[in-house]
Design an enzyme around this catalytic site. Structure first.
Site, PDB file in Angstrom:
ATOM      1  CG  HIS A 108      -2.175  -5.677   6.251  1.00  0.00           C
ATOM      2  ND1 HIS A 108      -0.953  -5.152   5.967  1.00  0.00           N
ATOM      3  CD2 HIS A 108      -2.920  -5.516   5.128  1.00  0.00           C
ATOM      4  CE1 HIS A 108      -0.951  -4.673   4.722  1.00  0.00           C
ATOM      5  NE2 HIS A 108      -2.134  -4.877   4.192  1.00  0.00           N
ATOM      6  CG  ASP A 111       0.870  -6.761   8.550  1.00  0.00           C
ATOM      7  OD1 ASP A 111       0.934  -7.612   7.661  1.00  0.00           O
ATOM      8  OD2 ASP A 111       0.438  -5.605   8.402  1.00  0.00           O
ATOM      9  CG  ASP A 314       3.587  -2.092  -5.589  1.00  0.00           C
ATOM     10  OD1 ASP A 314       4.026  -0.938  -5.580  1.00  0.00           O
ATOM     11  OD2 ASP A 314       2.688  -2.489  -4.815  1.00  0.00           O
TER      12      ASP A 314
HETATM   13  C1  XUL Z   1      -0.166  -3.384  -1.489  1.00  0.00           C
HETATM   14  C2  XUL Z   1      -0.441  -2.280  -0.578  1.00  0.00           C
HETATM   15  C3  XUL Z   1      -1.049  -2.651   0.709  1.00  0.00           C
HETATM   16  C4  XUL Z   1      -1.995  -1.647   1.265  1.00  0.00           C
HETATM   17  C5  XUL Z   1      -2.684  -2.063   2.533  1.00  0.00           C
HETATM   18  O1  XUL Z   1       0.416  -3.023  -2.689  1.00  0.00           O
HETATM   19  O2  XUL Z   1      -0.141  -1.144  -0.871  1.00  0.00           O
HETATM   20  O3  XUL Z   1      -0.043  -2.933   1.612  1.00  0.00           O
HETATM   21  O4  XUL Z   1      -1.370  -0.425   1.507  1.00  0.00           O
HETATM   22  O5  XUL Z   1      -3.325  -3.282   2.410  1.00  0.00           O
END
Ligand code: XUL
Ligand code: CO
Length: 444
Positions: A108, A111, A314
């Site tokens: 991202h 990041d 998650d």
């Molecule tokens: C969040 C997720 C993100 C995406 C990219 O759960 O999976 O990191 O992969 O924005």
């Protein structure tokens, strides 16, 4: 600044380049199954798997959770100027990826480079880090699998980004994604991902869902148009996730996303990036999500990880379950592979695994699990026993009646006539689920 800083010392001293040593090695810093050059179905493992490291988890993960503070020991994280720290981290990231032997990474915008006090300062931070990433890519041959923008951490995105009730937040997000596309293009990225960090709702009473979903589509169209304008030909992906942080996300699962893409005329431009832990949160198996996307022609790339059956969120753990990776690779092979997508480890070492070497153990385990999954899936396909059982189960569709229905030459009237004469359908046959499962276990 960039090229002028003194070279940072090795971040992972004593860790050599990770090599394939085969299943009998005692060395835990070696691959037992991932042999990049080994051919599977005529192609090297590296090309089937196209492994990527996720910059956000591996180089920015701190180990904090809703109950506790950061735990990760990362000796290279300096306390100096944030841009300098970001520059130093690029060295660390490439040392790690070169030692691990992966071909790709994903990031991202926020990041890799710190957000500034203004949008233009954020842009210039990102430009500076991008040039360093570019130099390291050129020197190492490691490529960008996909880029994306973080449209969820900053408080301005509290109500979402493209689906915010505030037009100026939409505009700010557009400016941020424009820049993220510029840098992804500059870095030769093979793709660009949309994951709707907060594109959803917490309360339907205060939400105009139709308007928000329309806006999300408008936003993605703007991205597609801008990509065309700058000549970015990478693949766009939409990454489903049903909830978390919002209670409902508009990118709920593959079926929802594909319906959205078709409704808004985006289906030619966007494929799916499918993540295991997100499939679990949606109440699906990863294999279901892959199969659904594959059968609709939307299988793009995957975020490899796994959840924990006893923790409801998650957790993004590294995948080590070979049954899971076999299901994944079987479906991927069935639909012709992932390229230009790949297997991105959107996974984090657990809070208790806080030493730098744990990053190696985690990725090595994940890569070996996928290599095993790939070879087992290929063996299943070569042998054909599962395919044969499946064909037997659907054999009546090759009978004259089945063929006539599939080709469209039958109607309700003609079928009623046929069944009135026959009186009853043939006796149903067993689904043989246990037999299927037992046959699959013979490959392990
Ligand atoms: C969040 C997720 C993100 C995406 C990219 O759960 O999976 O990191 O992969 O924005
Ligand atoms: Co992901």
């Amino acid at each position: 600044m960039a090229g002028t800083s003194t070279p940072t010392p090795e971040a992972f001293p004593g860790i050599p380049k990770i090599r394939f040593e085969g299943p009998t090695t005692k060395n835990m810093l070696a691959f037992r199954h991932y042999n990049a050059d080994a051919l599977v179905e005529g192609r090297p493992m590296r090309d089937h798997l196209r492994f990527a490291v996720a910059y956000w988890h591996t180089f920015r993960g701190t180990g904090s959770d809703p109950f506790g503070a950061p735990t990760m020991l990362r000796p290279w994280e300096t306390h100096g100027n944030v841009l300098t720290a970001a520059m130093d981290r690029v060295e660390v990231a490439f040392e790690f990826m070169e030692k691990l032997g992966v071909g790709f990474y994903c990031f991202h915008d926020r990041d890799v480079a710190p957000e500034g006090n203004t949008l233009s300062e954020s842009h210039s931070h990102l430009d500076a880090v991008t040039e360093s990433l570019k130099r390291h890519q050129d020197a190492s041959g490691i490529q960008l699998l996909w880029g994306t923008a973080n449209l969820f951490s900053n408080p301005r995105y509290v109500h979402g980004a493209a689906t915010s009730p505030q037009a100026d937040v939409f505009a700010y997000a557009a400016a941020q994604v424009k820049k993220a596309l510029d840098v992804t293009h500059r870095l030769g990225g093979a793709g660009y991902v949309f994951w709707g960090g907060r594109e959803g709702y917490q309360c339907l009473w205060n939400t105009d869902m139709k308007r928000e979903v329309d806006h999300l589509a408008k936003f993605m169209h703007m991205a597609v148009d801008y990509a065309k304008e700058i000549g970015f030909t990478g693949q766009f992906y939409f990454e489903p996730k049903p909830r978390e942080p919002t209670k409902h996300q508009y990118d709920f699962d593959c079926a929802t996303c594909i319906n959205f893409l078709r409704t808004y005329g985006l289906e030619k431009h966007v494929k799916m990036n499918i993540e295991t832990n997100h499939a679990t949160l949606a109440g699906h198996e990863m294999q279901h999500e892959l199969e659904y996307a594959g059968m609709q022609g939307f299988l793009g790339s995957i975020d490899a990880n796994t959840g924990d059956p006893l923790v409801g969120w998650d957790t993004d753990q590294f995948p080590t379950n070979i049954y899971l990776t076999t299901q994944i690779m079987y479906t991927i092979l069935k639909y012709g592979g992932l390229a230009p997508g790949g297997v991105n480890f959107d996974a984090k070492v657990r809070r208790e695994s806080f030493e730098p070497v744990d990053l190696f153990y985690a990725h090595i385990g994940g890569m070996d699990a996928f290599a095993r999954g790939l070879t087992i899936a290929a063996a299943m396909r070569a042998d054909g026993a599962i395919q044969k059982l499946l064909e037997e189960r659907y054999a009546s569709w090759s009978s004259p009646l089945g063929k006539r229905i599939e080709s469209g030459s039958e109607t309700f009237r003609s079928l009623e006539k046929e069944m009135l004469v026959k009186g009853e359908a043939d006796a149903c046959r067993s689904g043989r689920q246990e037999l299927f499962e037992n046959v699959i276990n013979t490959y392990f």
